[in-house]
Design an enzyme around this catalytic site. Structure first.
Site, short mmCIF file in Angstrom:
data_model
loop_
_atom_site.label_atom_id
_atom_site.label_comp_id
_atom_site.label_asym_id
_atom_site.label_seq_id
_atom_site.Cartn_x
_atom_site.Cartn_y
_atom_site.Cartn_z
N ASP A 205 19.40 -22.77 23.80
CA ASP A 205 20.02 -23.88 23.10
C ASP A 205 19.48 -25.22 23.60
O ASP A 205 19.22 -25.39 24.80
CB ASP A 205 21.54 -23.83 23.33
CG ASP A 205 22.26 -24.99 22.70
OD1 ASP A 205 22.35 -25.02 21.46
OD2 ASP A 205 22.74 -25.88 23.45
N GLU A 230 15.52 -23.39 20.56
CA GLU A 230 15.92 -24.38 19.58
C GLU A 230 15.29 -25.71 19.97
O GLU A 230 15.73 -26.37 20.90
CB GLU A 230 17.44 -24.53 19.53
CG GLU A 230 17.89 -25.59 18.54
CD GLU A 230 19.28 -26.14 18.83
OE1 GLU A 230 19.95 -26.54 17.86
OE2 GLU A 230 19.67 -26.19 20.01
#
Length: 438
Positions: A205, A230
């Site tokens: 993330d 990400e």
């Protein structure tokens, strides 16, 4: 006789090696949650456990599960006590382990959503600032203080840490990933998620929050079989608010990260998503760059690109950058037949009732052994039509144009079609040769 047995054994070994090589390449990721999943009565892990067979039937090889630990925010993206799995709003640690075991029984690997850029503290220090962290165990693992916060995160830091190696995250303390204790204890936690909980890989993330060198440290220390980051890159836009045709700078950022981290590291192909969701609105000329290749990361480094239509951020109830809802299946027709590793979103399969259409496309991918590095030849990319051949075995058409002329060879046959998309392959249901209208 002995020679024949040895020869047969050698052939069997070669066949198994080829099969294992293919299976390693033929990956389809499934995002097994959305922004509201934590609210599920009875727990999300238990609910998803009841749908393992349905998910396996779509042909996926990996499932991405939500952040597993205690979190200040219910979705899991403001983590605190990392070892405390029972405090998750998605269910207990035992339920998570049972879910992972169920996926493993179907041959599906499980990817944990890893949120390590920032972390929420349990207690205030003498300054009255929340910067005293608890790890969630009786011992001192992950029990940190302000020394483990980046020095330039002045809201929380005591100034003793290293400067941040990536982008700032204002809502919680940015962790100092150059601190050797931080690196050691986070690596130990990740390895615990593998060995004790059962996870196989990581979704990183907000990977822009720390450098590729930091990410490489954690990847090298934990040896995951699958990693996707990400990195929500910033696309270029023209004065009219439309995405620029040339997004080389955007995709270069993704390529640079994947190459710097190395190993199994890949990145979500935000460039392809941005180009594709603009292209399906009558601008399919966008889907070919100046060199005749795909315009996203898959045009440059497809083996390390994870393509997707929407996720819990861009779609779901956040809806921050959604794909046009009436054209979602055109998007899946593209990513499920093209190079890269396609990611299927939970909402589209279950909430939108697109399971059958998506499964049919995934079956085409599997049957024709389309893999991340498959060969792509773009046959047409004009405003109302896009046609491409993949590995000389599959042809994909998306767009409103009814007549694609003689672009489809006579030995290709329709195997899937829907609203403004059609797929042909060299085997399957035979249709008359000649001009094709879909």
């Amino acid at each position: 006789m002995a020679k024949r047995i040895a020869s047969m054994s050698s052939l069997l070994l070669i066949a198994l090696l080829c099969l294992s090589s293919h299976l390693a390449q033929a990956q389809v990721l499934f995002q097994g949650f959305n922004w509201e999943s934590w609210k599920k009565q009875g727990g999300w892990y238990n609910f998803l456990h009841g749908h393992v067979d349905d998910i396996a039937a779509t042909g996926v090889t990996h499932v991405w599960l939500p952040p597993p630990s205690h979190s200040v925010a219910p979705q899991g993206y403001m983590p605190g006590r990392l070892y405390d799995l029972d405090a998750s709003k998605y269910g207990t640690g035992a339920e998570l382990r049972s879910l992972i075991a169920a996926f493993h029984s179907k041959g599906i690997k499980c990817v944990a959503d890893i949120v390590i850029n920032h972390r929420c503290a349990d207690y205030k220090d003498s300054r009255g600032i929340y910067c005293i962290f608890e790890g969630g165990t009786p011992d001192s693992r992950l029990d940190w203080g302000p020394d483990m916060i980046c020095s330039d995160d002045t809201q929380y830091s005591n100034g003793r840490g290293h400067r941040d190696t990536g982008a700032d995250f204002g809502a919680a303390p940015d962790i100092d990933h150059l601190n050797t204790r931080v690196q050691t204890e986070l690596s130990d936690w990740l390895n615990w998620l593998k060995s004790d909980v059962g996870f196989d890989g990581w979704r990183l993330d907000f990977a822009k929050g720390y450098s590729a060198a930091v990410a490489k440290t954690y990847v090298d220390n934990t040896d995951p079989s699958f990693v996707v980051a990400e990195i929500w890159s910033n696309m270029r836009y023209d004065g009219n608010g439309e995405p620029s045709w040339n997004q080389d700078g955007d995709r270069q950022e993704l390529v640079n990260w994947a190459q710097a981290v190395g190993g199994p590291a890949s990145a979500f192909d935000f460039t392809t998503k941005g180009e594709l969701q603009a292209a399906v609105q009558g601008e399919l000329w966008r889907m070919k760059d100046g060199n005749g290749k795909a315009p996203g990361m898959i045009g440059w480094l497809p083996e390390k690109a994870v393509t997707f239509i929407d996720n819990h951020d861009t779609g779901s109830t956040q809806n921050s950058w959604p794909f046009p809802s009436d054209k979602v299946m055109q998007g899946y027709a593209y990513i499920l037949t093209h190079p890269g590793v396609p990611c299927i979103f939970y909402d589209h399969v279950f909430d939108w009732n697109l399971k059958q259409e998506i499964s049919t496309l995934a079956a085409v991918r599997s049957r024709n052994e389309i893999h991340p590095g498959s060969k792509l030849k773009i046959l047409a990319a004009e405003g109302d039509v896009y046609v491409a051949m993949i590995d000389d075995k599959v042809i994909t058409k998306i767009g409103t144009r009814y007549d694609v002329g003689n672009l489809i060879p006579s030995d290709f046959h329709v195997v899937a079609h829907g609203n403004n998309y059609c797929i042909w392959e060299k085997s399957g249901l035979r249709v008359p040769a000649g001009r094709h209208h879909y």
